[in-house]
Write an enzyme that holds these catalytic residues in place. Structure first.
Site, PDB file in Angstrom:
ATOM      1  N   TYR A 144      79.166 -33.487  78.723  1.00  9.81           N
ATOM      2  CA  TYR A 144      79.086 -33.286  80.266  1.00  9.81           C
ATOM      3  C   TYR A 144      79.020 -31.941  80.405  1.00  9.81           C
ATOM      4  O   TYR A 144      78.369 -31.296  81.263  1.00  9.81           O
ATOM      5  CB  TYR A 144      80.258 -33.900  81.085  1.00  9.81           C
ATOM      6  N   CYS A 162      80.398 -46.206  82.533  1.00  8.96           N
ATOM      7  CA  CYS A 162      81.465 -45.361  82.500  1.00  8.96           C
ATOM      8  C   CYS A 162      82.162 -45.335  81.139  1.00  8.96           C
ATOM      9  O   CYS A 162      82.878 -46.327  81.010  1.00  8.96           O
ATOM     10  CB  CYS A 162      82.285 -45.444  83.731  1.00  8.96           C
TER      11      CYS A 162
END
Ligand code: GSH
Length: 320
Positions: A194, A63
Site C-alpha cells: 500500500y 480485505c
C-alpha cells in the site's frame, strides 16, 4: 427477531465516486486507531464473553484484515459459532455495502444495506473509518471491535470451548515473540504494498519498494529451515503473512507497482504459499476474482479505466 435483509443499490462510481474515508467536515482521514476496541474473552472479564451464536462478523473478501479472521474461524471450526456477512467487493463513495453476488451477500442478521449503518447504530455521532472487519454483538446491539490488531487473535483464543478443531494459533510460550513479529509483518510486509501504491512521489516509492522487498528477502531466508514462520506448527503469523502473499502476484505487483519480484519467483515463499493454499481454510477464503475486482475497480486514481486484468495465471503459485 427476524429482519428482512436489504440490498444496497448497485455500486455507482459516476454518482458516488470512490470511497475515501472522510469525516463530516469532508477531511480525508489517514489510518487512525480503530474506534471500537472491545475484547472478547473466554471468561467474560472484558464484558464480552465468548459465546456461540452471539457475535456476527462483517467482512469483505478482498480485505486482508478480514481474511485473517475468516481463516481463523475456519481453522478452528468456529463457523457455526460466529456468523459472517460478506460485503460486496465493489465499494463506491458510500462505503462497504451488502448486495447479492458471487461469494458475497446480504446482511441476514441486522438487514443493513450499508456497513455504515452498523457504525451509526453503535455510535450515532460516529465520524470516522467505516472499515471491515467489524464484530457485531447481538446482545448489546453494537460493534464490539473493529480493531484489526486484536480481532483475529481474540477469535483464535477466546472460543476454544466451542471450537471443533483443536489448534492453538497463539501458543502461550511464544506470545511475546509473536507480538513482536506481528509488528514487523504489519509495518514491513502487510502495509508495504500500500505504501508503494499510494506513494506520492518517486523517492517515496523507491524507498518503500526496497523496504518491502528487503522484508520479503528476510522471510525467504527465515523459511530456509522451517515449514512455518514459527517452526513446524502453524501459528497466527502464518495467517497474517498468507493474506499478503495471496494478493501479491495477482494485484500488488501491478496495481501497486510492488514489482521487483513476484512471490512465484521466490523459491521458498512460493512453496510456503502453496502449502498453505492447499488447506481448505486458506483456499476457500481466497477469492482471486473478488480480490482483483476490488483493487482494480475501486482506486480510479491508480487505474482510471477500471479494467480488471485477465492475468496473471497463478498456476506456478497454486499448483505443483
Ligand atoms: N483502516 C482500518 C483497518 C482495517 C482496514 O483498513 N480495512 C479496510 C479494508 S482492507 C477498510 O475497510 N478500510 C476502510 C477505512 O479504513 O475507512 C482501521 O483503521 O480500523
Amino acid at each position: 427477531m427476524t429482519v428482512s435483509p436489504r440490498a444496497a443499490s448497485p455500486a455507482d462510481f459516476d454518482e458516488f465516486g470512490p470511497y475515501l474515508p472522510k469525516n463530516r467536515a469532508g477531511e480525508v482521514l489517514q489510518r487512525t486507531d480503530p474506534a471500537f476496541r472491545g475484547r472478547i474473552t473466554a471468561d467474560g472479564s472484558s464484558g464480552y464473553p465468548a459465546e456461540p451464536g452471539r457475535y456476527h462478523l462483517y467482512v469483505a473478501a478482498p480485505c486482508p484484515f478480514s481474511q485473517r479472521s475468516t481463516i481463523v474461524l475456519h481453522l478452528k471450526g468456529l463457523r457455526d459459532a460466529v456468523t459472517i456477512s460478506v460485503a460486496d467487493p465493489l465499494r463506491d463513495g458510500r462505503g462497504w455495502a451488502f448486495r447479492e453476488g458471487q461469494g458475497h451477500g446480504l446482511d441476514e442478521v441486522n438487514g443493513f444495506a450499508f456497513l455504515s449503518e452498523a457504525y451509526q447504530a453503535t455510535d450515532p455521532d460516529y465520524d470516522s473509518h467505516v472499515s471491515v472487519p467489524a464484530l457485531w454483538d447481538r446482545v448489546t446491539g453494537r460493534i464490539v471491535c473493529n480493531d484489526y490488531r486484536t480481532l483475529s487473535t481474540d477469535l483464535a483464543t477466546a472460543f476454544d470451548k466451542f471450537a471443533t478443531n483443536e489448534i492453538d494459533l497463539y501458543p502461550e510460550e511464544s506470545r511475546a515473540e509473536i507480538d513482536e513479529f506481528h509488528e514487523f509483518l504489519f509495518t514491513r510486509v502487510h502495509d508495504g504494498p500500500y505504501r508503494c501504491g499510494f506513494a506520492r512521489n518517486q523517492a517515496e516509492y523507491e524507498r518503500e519498494v526496497s523496504r518491502l522487498f528487503e522484508a520479503l528477502d528476510q522471510l525467504e531466508e527465515r523459511l530456509a529451515d522451517r515449514r512455518y514462520l514459527f517452526g513446524d506448527r502453524l501459528t497466527e503469523p502464518d495467517i497474517r503473512f498468507y493474506v499478503t502473499l495471496a494478493r501479491f502476484d495477482a494485484v500488488y505487483f501491478t496495481h501497486f507497482k510492488a514489482n521487483l519480484r513476484r512471490i512465484a519467483d521466490y523459491p521458498r515463499l512460493r512453496v510456503y504459499f502453496r502449502d498453505l493454499y492447499r488447506m481448505p481454510a486458506f483456499r476457500e477464503t481466497t477469492d482471486f476474482g473478488q480480490i482483483k475486482n476490488h483493487y482494480f475497480r475501486t482506486h480510479p486514481w491508480l487505474n482510471p479505466t477500471g479494467i480488471v486484468p485477465a492475468g496473471p495465471l497463478l498456476d506456478s503459485l497454486v499448483n505443483d
